[in-house]
Motif scaffolding. Sequence first.
Motif, PDB file in Angstrom:
ATOM      1  N   ILE A  33       2.038   5.193  -3.286  1.00  0.00           N
ATOM      2  CA  ILE A  33       2.195   4.542  -1.983  1.00  0.00           C
ATOM      3  C   ILE A  33       1.497   5.377  -0.916  1.00  0.00           C
ATOM      4  CG2 ILE A  33       3.817   3.717  -0.230  1.00  0.00           C
ATOM      5  CD1 ILE A  33       5.906   3.418  -2.389  1.00  0.00           C
ATOM      6  N   VAL A  34       0.766   4.706  -0.068  1.00  0.00           N
ATOM      7  CA  VAL A  34       0.153   5.355   1.094  1.00  0.00           C
ATOM      8  C   VAL A  34       1.000   5.009   2.314  1.00  0.00           C
ATOM      9  CG1 VAL A  34      -1.848   5.398   2.633  1.00  0.00           C
ATOM     10  CG2 VAL A  34      -2.175   5.351   0.149  1.00  0.00           C
ATOM     11  N   HIS A  35       1.488   6.030   3.016  1.00  0.00           N
ATOM     12  CA  HIS A  35       2.315   5.841   4.213  1.00  0.00           C
ATOM     13  C   HIS A  35       1.491   6.143   5.459  1.00  0.00           C
ATOM     14  CE1 HIS A  35       5.235   6.616   0.956  1.00  0.00           C
ATOM     15  NE2 HIS A  35       6.046   5.814   1.640  1.00  0.00           N
ATOM     16  N   ALA A  36       1.680   5.344   6.493  1.00  0.00           N
ATOM     17  CA  ALA A  36       0.945   5.534   7.748  1.00  0.00           C
ATOM     18  C   ALA A  36       1.862   5.207   8.920  1.00  0.00           C
ATOM     19  CB  ALA A  36      -0.301   4.650   7.779  1.00  0.00           C
ATOM     20  N   GLY A 120     -10.807   3.346   3.514  1.00  0.00           N
ATOM     21  CA  GLY A 120     -11.245   4.432   2.642  1.00  0.00           C
ATOM     22  C   GLY A 120     -10.139   5.438   2.384  1.00  0.00           C
ATOM     23  N   LEU A 121      -9.324   5.715   3.406  1.00  0.00           N
ATOM     24  CA  LEU A 121      -8.198   6.627   3.224  1.00  0.00           C
ATOM     25  C   LEU A 121      -7.169   6.051   2.253  1.00  0.00           C
ATOM     26  CD1 LEU A 121      -7.574   7.918   6.866  1.00  0.00           C
ATOM     27  CD2 LEU A 121      -8.630   9.153   4.966  1.00  0.00           C
ATOM     28  N   ILE A 122      -6.968   4.735   2.331  1.00  0.00           N
ATOM     29  CA  ILE A 122      -6.022   4.091   1.405  1.00  0.00           C
ATOM     30  C   ILE A 122      -6.495   4.265  -0.039  1.00  0.00           C
ATOM     31  CG2 ILE A 122      -4.957   1.913   0.729  1.00  0.00           C
ATOM     32  CD1 ILE A 122      -5.226   1.006   3.631  1.00  0.00           C
ATOM     33  N   GLU A 123      -7.762   3.986  -0.269  1.00  0.00           N
ATOM     34  CA  GLU A 123      -8.308   4.105  -1.631  1.00  0.00           C
ATOM     35  C   GLU A 123      -8.188   5.539  -2.144  1.00  0.00           C
ATOM     36  OE1 GLU A 123      -9.377   1.933  -3.751  1.00  0.00           O
ATOM     37  OE2 GLU A 123      -9.235   0.138  -2.480  1.00  0.00           O
ATOM     38  N   ASP A 124      -8.580   6.498  -1.293  1.00  0.00           N
ATOM     39  CA  ASP A 124      -8.507   7.902  -1.718  1.00  0.00           C
ATOM     40  C   ASP A 124      -7.056   8.320  -1.951  1.00  0.00           C
ATOM     41  OD1 ASP A 124     -11.233   7.987  -1.454  1.00  0.00           O
ATOM     42  OD2 ASP A 124     -11.202   8.937   0.538  1.00  0.00           O
TER      43      ASP A 124
END
Length: 364
Positions: A33-36, A120-124
């Motif tokens: 999971i990517v948190h922002a 791009g940050l999500i993918e990385d």
Amino acid sequence: MKKRTLFTLITLSFLLVFLPLRIVSAQDGDTAIVHAVLFFSPTCPHCEQIITQDLPPLQAQYGDALEILLIDVSTQEGQVLYQDAVAYYEIPDERLGVPTLIVEDTIMVGSGEIPATFPGLIEDGLAAGGIDWPSLPGLDAFISAAGDAPSEAPAKLTMGERFALDPAGNTVSVIVLLGMLLVVGMVAFNFQNLSQSKPHIPVWLIPALITLGMLVAIYLSFIELTQTEAICGPVGDCNSVQQSPYATLFGFLPVGMLGMIGYLLMFLVWMAQKVGKPAWHPAATKAIWILSGFGTLFSIYLTFLEPFVIGATCMWCITSAVVQTTIFWFSTEPAKQYLVKTNSKRAKYKRRKKTAPQKQRRRH
């Protein structure tokens, strides 16, 4: 010995080939999971664009693998946390403002940088096994209050609520809007009562107004193209207007650039009227009136959007609207004069055609 060496090589090869696959497989089974964290304001058109246009496709694409916490800086708690983030991440003054999106230690600001960098940050982040919430002090309370889930998009404001966001500037917009509508109504009434009145307009007035309008349009084009902060006075909110989706036409043409084109055409037509052939004068006079009329009508549309749709007023835009309307008003009388002359010539021509057969009959 040889058999033992061969067995060792086979074993090592097996580990090198299959062990990484087993590790990747184990990672794939865990949900990355990517948190922002997104700081926004309900009065910010750029925030509305990010929340309603840019983030939904990403949320639909990644689903539960993307969690975004929305924090409203117009509330006291949200503003305190935003100021804490500014101090914690040492965000420079030129990058202050919303929308501000924080992913781990990466800060993205504005409706241009966020959609360009965030995917791009999500993918990385997903490839690395996910990204935890930013280590911002005080954020845990907001995460707990939100149930550790992305916040819902803010409700859209009503027309009256948008007007209340900038009451002083929007009041100026309404006054200018009523003035422009009055001028258009007077011009329409004036043309219904054609007369031979001669206009008394200083020669320098029209080019001076065109020059003023051109300077304003150039500045607005620079702001819209570079996405820099506009110099605003004590009344209005120029940047909210210039950062709104209505600052461009068809998604690519800045409104300021359209104004530049209009003022340039008016100046060229005015030059043709003053230094061109006498035969050009009527057409050039009418062309200035038509161009300024179109500019006035378009300015009425834009001036309506500011208080009732955008919720903010740009005094640079108001200045351009007043200039357009003034040119339209002062160019009406010369255009009407040429129209009266044209109608008189047509009337004389028709009378001549009617009397010509009668004269021929008398001769016979």
